[in-house]
Design a protein around this motif. Sequence first.
Motif, PDB file in Angstrom:
ATOM      1  N   PHE A 207      72.543  25.031  65.624  1.00 48.92           N
ATOM      2  CA  PHE A 207      72.744  23.682  65.106  1.00 48.92           C
ATOM      3  C   PHE A 207      72.349  22.631  66.135  1.00 48.92           C
ATOM      4  O   PHE A 207      72.506  22.819  67.335  1.00 48.92           O
ATOM      5  CB  PHE A 207      74.214  23.473  64.727  1.00 48.92           C
ATOM      6  CG  PHE A 207      74.726  24.448  63.716  1.00 48.92           C
ATOM      7  CD1 PHE A 207      74.368  24.350  62.385  1.00 48.92           C
ATOM      8  CD2 PHE A 207      75.566  25.480  64.103  1.00 48.92           C
ATOM      9  CE1 PHE A 207      74.837  25.260  61.447  1.00 48.92           C
ATOM     10  CE2 PHE A 207      76.051  26.392  63.182  1.00 48.92           C
ATOM     11  CZ  PHE A 207      75.683  26.289  61.846  1.00 48.92           C
ATOM     12  N   GLN A 215      80.206  17.633  62.165  1.00 52.09           N
ATOM     13  CA  GLN A 215      80.841  18.787  61.528  1.00 52.09           C
ATOM     14  C   GLN A 215      81.411  19.709  62.612  1.00 52.09           C
ATOM     15  O   GLN A 215      80.808  20.728  62.955  1.00 52.09           O
ATOM     16  CB  GLN A 215      79.830  19.537  60.662  1.00 52.09           C
ATOM     17  CG  GLN A 215      79.219  18.691  59.550  1.00 52.09           C
ATOM     18  CD  GLN A 215      78.256  19.490  58.691  1.00 52.09           C
ATOM     19  OE1 GLN A 215      78.381  20.703  58.550  1.00 52.09           O
ATOM     20  NE2 GLN A 215      77.282  18.808  58.103  1.00 52.09           N
ATOM     21  N   ALA A 218      81.413  23.616  62.592  1.00 56.73           N
ATOM     22  CA  ALA A 218      80.223  24.417  62.882  1.00 56.73           C
ATOM     23  C   ALA A 218      80.164  24.861  64.343  1.00 56.73           C
ATOM     24  O   ALA A 218      79.322  25.689  64.696  1.00 56.73           O
ATOM     25  CB  ALA A 218      78.962  23.630  62.532  1.00 56.73           C
ATOM     26  N   GLU A 221      80.455  28.709  64.961  1.00 57.23           N
ATOM     27  CA  GLU A 221      79.232  29.467  64.705  1.00 57.23           C
ATOM     28  C   GLU A 221      78.214  29.236  65.813  1.00 57.23           C
ATOM     29  O   GLU A 221      77.514  30.159  66.246  1.00 57.23           O
ATOM     30  CB  GLU A 221      78.643  29.055  63.357  1.00 57.23           C
ATOM     31  CG  GLU A 221      77.302  29.686  63.011  1.00 57.23           C
ATOM     32  CD  GLU A 221      77.385  31.197  62.828  1.00 57.23           C
ATOM     33  OE1 GLU A 221      76.319  31.837  62.800  1.00 57.23           O
ATOM     34  OE2 GLU A 221      78.500  31.735  62.714  1.00 57.23           O
ATOM     35  N   CYS A 222      78.130  28.002  66.302  1.00 52.14           N
ATOM     36  CA  CYS A 222      77.215  27.705  67.401  1.00 52.14           C
ATOM     37  C   CYS A 222      77.606  28.485  68.645  1.00 52.14           C
ATOM     38  O   CYS A 222      76.750  29.029  69.350  1.00 52.14           O
ATOM     39  CB  CYS A 222      77.221  26.203  67.677  1.00 52.14           C
ATOM     40  SG  CYS A 222      76.113  25.696  69.009  1.00 52.14           S
TER      41      CYS A 222
END
Length: 235
Positions: A207, A215, A218, A221-222
């Motif tokens: 991202f 956001q 996120a 996940e990053c």
Amino acid sequence: MRGLLRENSAETANAYLAWWNLAGVDGAVGEEPVNWLRPVPAPAAAPMAIPDQSPALPRLPSFDAFRLWLAEDAAQPERRWPGTIILPEGPVNAPLMVITDMPDPADIGAGALLSDRAGQLFDAMLRAIGLKRADVHLASLFLSRPPGGMVEASDLTAAAARISTHVMLAAPQRLLLLGDRTARTLLPEGARFFNHEGGTLPALATFHPRLLLGQPAAKAECWRLLQGLIEEMPK
């Protein structure tokens, strides 16, 4: 007289049949009804070749020559846009080359990529993998920002070809692509290697910091993706 009439009648009949033959009638009765009053279709036009408007890439001997070409070449797509350009920075043969899509509005004012709050988060991402900004080669698909941040498909094609030369000359050990537009332009879905003029290179997409600011969910996940990058980094 009768012979003459028969001869004229034969010529008339032949001419009559020849006329219908030219009109496309080759039989008195056909299997399907024919609309003789239908308009004649226009012949299909041959497709026109669309010239490639992207600037031709010269053979450049080094990254310094490439950077000078970016700065001075008038055919670059960014020359059509207002604002100054931001050139790539960082060492050759870096352990990591980071590519974003284009400068943010704050970057244009600062004269550097990934500035302001997005830059602070980017620096934190680098620290998480044991690097600092001076260690990486930092570049963008586009050197400036077009109005509205919108680019044409032909410009994306030109930028992808330009990055291929850039990666070859910068010769990093691996790539980190920031943002969906960057990943879609440079890396086929599911691919883990970037193909450039000099071969292939391990690549990872994650991202963009600007998205992470809006956001926060996120970030997990990053971080997972960055952990995979840490494992692949040379010791």
